[in-house]
Structures are given as C-alpha cells and as structure tokens.
Design a protein around this motif. Structure first.
Motif, PDB file in Angstrom:
ATOM      1  N   PRO A 105      -2.681  -0.488  -9.237  1.00  0.00           N
ATOM      2  CA  PRO A 105      -1.734  -1.170 -10.337  1.00  0.00           C
ATOM      3  C   PRO A 105      -0.365  -0.917  -9.899  1.00  0.00           C
ATOM      4  O   PRO A 105       0.336  -1.665 -10.667  1.00  0.00           O
ATOM      5  CB  PRO A 105      -2.329  -0.018 -11.446  1.00  0.00           C
ATOM      6  CG  PRO A 105      -3.260   0.484 -11.116  1.00  0.00           C
ATOM      7  CD  PRO A 105      -3.779   0.324  -9.679  1.00  0.00           C
ATOM      8  N   ARG A 106      -0.086  -0.113  -8.722  1.00  0.00           N
ATOM      9  CA  ARG A 106       1.196  -0.126  -8.521  1.00  0.00           C
ATOM     10  C   ARG A 106       1.705  -0.974  -7.132  1.00  0.00           C
ATOM     11  O   ARG A 106       2.625  -1.171  -6.995  1.00  0.00           O
ATOM     12  CB  ARG A 106       1.513   1.338  -8.066  1.00  0.00           C
ATOM     13  CG  ARG A 106       1.485   2.197  -9.139  1.00  0.00           C
ATOM     14  CD  ARG A 106       2.368   2.335 -10.212  1.00  0.00           C
ATOM     15  NE  ARG A 106       3.724   2.359  -9.644  1.00  0.00           N
ATOM     16  CZ  ARG A 106       4.407   3.871  -9.731  1.00  0.00           C
ATOM     17  NH1 ARG A 106       3.536   4.749 -10.054  1.00  0.00           N
ATOM     18  NH2 ARG A 106       5.704   3.917  -9.134  1.00  0.00           N
ATOM     19  N   LEU A 107       0.602  -1.497  -6.721  1.00  0.00           N
ATOM     20  CA  LEU A 107       0.980  -2.280  -5.454  1.00  0.00           C
ATOM     21  C   LEU A 107       1.841  -3.673  -5.755  1.00  0.00           C
ATOM     22  O   LEU A 107       2.910  -4.098  -4.799  1.00  0.00           O
ATOM     23  CB  LEU A 107      -0.425  -2.944  -4.798  1.00  0.00           C
ATOM     24  CG  LEU A 107      -0.933  -2.055  -3.884  1.00  0.00           C
ATOM     25  CD1 LEU A 107      -2.421  -2.529  -3.236  1.00  0.00           C
ATOM     26  CD2 LEU A 107      -0.084  -1.432  -2.869  1.00  0.00           C
ATOM     27  N   PRO A 108       1.686  -4.316  -6.871  1.00  0.00           N
ATOM     28  CA  PRO A 108       2.811  -5.281  -6.926  1.00  0.00           C
ATOM     29  C   PRO A 108       4.228  -4.767  -6.898  1.00  0.00           C
ATOM     30  O   PRO A 108       4.997  -5.970  -6.385  1.00  0.00           O
ATOM     31  CB  PRO A 108       2.567  -5.711  -8.518  1.00  0.00           C
ATOM     32  CG  PRO A 108       0.942  -5.379  -8.943  1.00  0.00           C
ATOM     33  CD  PRO A 108       0.811  -4.103  -7.843  1.00  0.00           C
ATOM     34  N   GLU A 109       4.524  -3.664  -7.096  1.00  0.00           N
ATOM     35  CA  GLU A 109       5.924  -3.206  -6.771  1.00  0.00           C
ATOM     36  C   GLU A 109       6.351  -3.323  -5.320  1.00  0.00           C
ATOM     37  O   GLU A 109       7.362  -3.588  -5.049  1.00  0.00           O
ATOM     38  CB  GLU A 109       5.978  -1.736  -7.351  1.00  0.00           C
ATOM     39  CG  GLU A 109       5.934  -1.543  -8.991  1.00  0.00           C
ATOM     40  CD  GLU A 109       5.821  -0.110  -9.219  1.00  0.00           C
ATOM     41  OE1 GLU A 109       6.384   0.872  -8.261  1.00  0.00           O
ATOM     42  OE2 GLU A 109       5.130   0.241 -10.047  1.00  0.00           O
ATOM     43  N   LYS A 153       6.662  -6.493  -4.151  1.00  0.00           N
ATOM     44  CA  LYS A 153       8.008  -7.291  -4.440  1.00  0.00           C
ATOM     45  C   LYS A 153       9.003  -7.094  -3.735  1.00  0.00           C
ATOM     46  O   LYS A 153       9.909  -7.572  -3.231  1.00  0.00           O
ATOM     47  CB  LYS A 153       8.252  -7.124  -5.966  1.00  0.00           C
ATOM     48  CG  LYS A 153       9.392  -7.641  -6.576  1.00  0.00           C
ATOM     49  CD  LYS A 153       9.379  -7.307  -8.099  1.00  0.00           C
ATOM     50  CE  LYS A 153      10.965  -8.128  -8.571  1.00  0.00           C
ATOM     51  NZ  LYS A 153      11.052  -7.870  -9.952  1.00  0.00           N
ATOM     52  N   ALA A 154       8.911  -5.555  -3.376  1.00  0.00           N
ATOM     53  CA  ALA A 154      10.176  -5.011  -2.525  1.00  0.00           C
ATOM     54  C   ALA A 154      10.131  -5.268  -1.007  1.00  0.00           C
ATOM     55  O   ALA A 154      10.964  -5.670  -0.335  1.00  0.00           O
ATOM     56  CB  ALA A 154      10.084  -3.478  -2.675  1.00  0.00           C
ATOM     57  N   HIS A 155       8.727  -5.672  -0.688  1.00  0.00           N
ATOM     58  CA  HIS A 155       8.581  -5.851   0.993  1.00  0.00           C
ATOM     59  C   HIS A 155       7.417  -6.967   1.070  1.00  0.00           C
ATOM     60  O   HIS A 155       6.136  -6.738   1.192  1.00  0.00           O
ATOM     61  CB  HIS A 155       8.163  -4.603   1.595  1.00  0.00           C
ATOM     62  CG  HIS A 155       8.905  -3.394   1.543  1.00  0.00           C
ATOM     63  ND1 HIS A 155      10.099  -3.516   2.414  1.00  0.00           N
ATOM     64  CD2 HIS A 155       9.076  -2.266   0.955  1.00  0.00           C
ATOM     65  CE1 HIS A 155      10.972  -2.512   2.113  1.00  0.00           C
ATOM     66  NE2 HIS A 155      10.116  -1.884   1.170  1.00  0.00           N
ATOM     67  N   PRO A 156       7.709  -8.198   0.815  1.00  0.00           N
ATOM     68  CA  PRO A 156       6.731  -9.258   0.747  1.00  0.00           C
ATOM     69  C   PRO A 156       6.089  -9.537   2.255  1.00  0.00           C
ATOM     70  O   PRO A 156       5.100 -10.149   2.208  1.00  0.00           O
ATOM     71  CB  PRO A 156       7.585 -10.563   0.023  1.00  0.00           C
ATOM     72  CG  PRO A 156       9.121 -10.141   0.469  1.00  0.00           C
ATOM     73  CD  PRO A 156       9.128  -8.699   0.317  1.00  0.00           C
TER      74      PRO A 156
END
Length: 294
Positions: free
Chosen positions: A112-116, A119-122
């Motif tokens: 659930p938190r991996l999108p953060e 986004k920060a490190h594509p």
C-alpha cells in the motif's frame, strides 16, 4: 609496478557460494553449472593457492581449516569488489533491488505504501522473493530482506521496523462459544494455529493468561500468515499472531479472544549486509523504509 597475479574470479565466486549456500548442489544451481564444472573451478582455486579448501565425502563438501581461513579473508573483499563493480555500471533506466519479503507484510504493509517510493524514485525496481529462511540468503542471492525475528544475527545491518503484541483470535462464533475468561478445560479442547517460525508467541500468550502448561487438542503449523488468517476466520482454530495483522486484515469474521495484552518476542526487521548500503538501490530502500513508519 608489477601486477599481482590473481586466481580466476569465477573460481572464487564458486567457492564463496558453496560456503554461503551450504552445499555444492545449491551453488551449482545458482551459478547454472553442472556439479563437475563447479568442482573443476574449486580444484583450480585449490591448485592456485596450494591448499585444500574442502574435504569431500559422499557428495558433501566440508571446509578445512585452511578453507575457513581463506573464506574469512576473501569473503568481505569479494563483496566489496562486487559492490565496487556494480557502482561503476552505468544504467540510467533501472536500479534493481532483490528483496526477501514475508507475503503478509508485503500485502498488508509494504505494497500500500510502495507508490510513494515509486514516485520518489521511479528508477528503482524491486524483485521480490518470498521463499523461507530469507536471512540465510541475504548477501548472496538477496540484497536485503524484511524478516520476523527476535534479534537478527550481528553480521547484518538491521533496522527494527515495529514492536508488536500477540493476539489470540478466531471466528466470532468460536469466540462466543469459548467465553470471555480463560478456562483450561475449554481451551484444551481447541486447535491452535501457529506460524512455524514464531513458536515462542504461543508460549508468551499461555504465560500471560496464567496457563503456561496448557496442552491444546492440537497445534497446526503454517508457513503463511495469510493462510492462518483465513483458517481462523473459518473457525478452524485459534490463531496466535501479531495484533497488527489482526487489525490490518479488516476481516469482520474475526474476533479477539480474551482481553489480554502480551508483548511479542518478535519484531519485523529490515536486514542487509553492511557493505550492501554502498549499493544505491539498497541505500534508497533502506533510507525510505527506515522513515516510512509502515
């Protein structure tokens, strides 16, 4: 300046993998070699240094004293060389992390938190491994892992991710049947559901309810937290798990058994070899998860 002659790095890699994986067969599989090809690499290394590194008995390979001394001397420098080479490899598209992970932690807390993080490190991408005994492969086939442990081995750099309490929970119907107060006669008729790698949670819970000698009708062991949750929800037994898993499941079929607080002997930890923090993919994930508060 004269350049010192070195043995083939592939021979050293074969030697290190045999020691770390605990068997020549596992090392051959990892390297994609036949057993005979692996044996030739080790023999070439022994010829080069003039020492016997292994004794060979009935397909088993055991380190000699010279082999142990050679491993202690070479292993850290082999890791440093691998990290240095990786640091010089230019890849503007992908940073790759090989992460060991327990599935329930992944589904409930990490994903659930991996999108953060994305986004920060594509450029950071993660290969996940959910096989058992993750800590045994950190530094070899895994860059890092998230494990449940009382205390990781001192060889690892470790970050504690949480503190937990032990809950006993099962289907709401079974909770009502058992009642609100611990009764040894009633509990001795029940089946308990225990994770194979967390046996001391049940010991701590029995002690907390004042029944350290409780012997249930059966103890069923699982290697999957998700399956324990589902089994408990279907009334197949009483799950002994962390409170966090109970709350995050949001499963209305489940209910807590007894109002008792029990500190868990186990915590989730992020672990890696200290030198792995020099690898950019590991450092990014380490810094993020250390602060993410999953």
């Amino acid at each position: 300046m004269a350049i010192r002659r070195l043995p083939p790095l592939r021979a050293i890699e074969a030697f290190v993998r045999i020691v770390r994986l605990g068997s020549a067969r596992a090392a051959a599989d990892e390297l994609g070699l036949s057993p005979s090809a692996l044996s030739r690499r080790v023999a070439a290394l022994e010829d080069f240094i003039g020492k016997r590194l292994f004794t060979r008995q009935h397909q088993a390979m055991r380190l000699t004293d010279d082999g142990q001394a050679f491993y202690d001397a070479v292993s850290p420098r082999f890791d440093e060389l691998a990290a240095a080479v990786e640091g010089q490899v230019e890849d503007s598209k992908v940073l790759r992390l090989h992460l060991g992970l327990l599935p329930l932690f992944g589904s409930q807390r990490l994903f659930p938190r991996l999108p953060e993080l994305r986004k920060a490190h594509p450029r950071l991408h993660i290969d996940f491994d959910t096989s058992p005994h993750l800590d045994h492969r950190v530094g070899d086939t895994l860059d890092a892992a998230i494990i449940l442990s009382k205390q990781p081995e001192p060889m690892f750099h470790a970050v504690r991710l949480d503190h937990n309490r032990v809950y006993a929970f099962t289907s709401a119907a079974l909770v009502e049947e058992i009642g609100s107060h611990p009764d040894e006669a009633e509990l001795s008729k029940q089946t308990f559901l225990i994770h194979t790698e967390l046996p001391d949670s049940f010991i701590a819970w029995k002690k907390a309810i004042g029944l350290p000698g409780l012997e249930p009708a059966a103890v069923d062991h699982y290697d999957s937290g998700q399956l324990i949750l589902e089994a408990a929800a279907n009334g197949l037994g009483i799950a002994i798990m962390h409170d966090d898993h109970f709350h995050r499941s949001h499963d209305k079929r489940l209910a807590k058994l007894f109002d008792v607080e029990v500190e868990s002997p186990y915590s989730y930890w992020f672990i890696c070899r200290p030198h792995a923090l020099e690898v950019r993919a590991v450092r990014i994930f380490h810094d993020w998860i250390s602060k993410a508060g999953l």
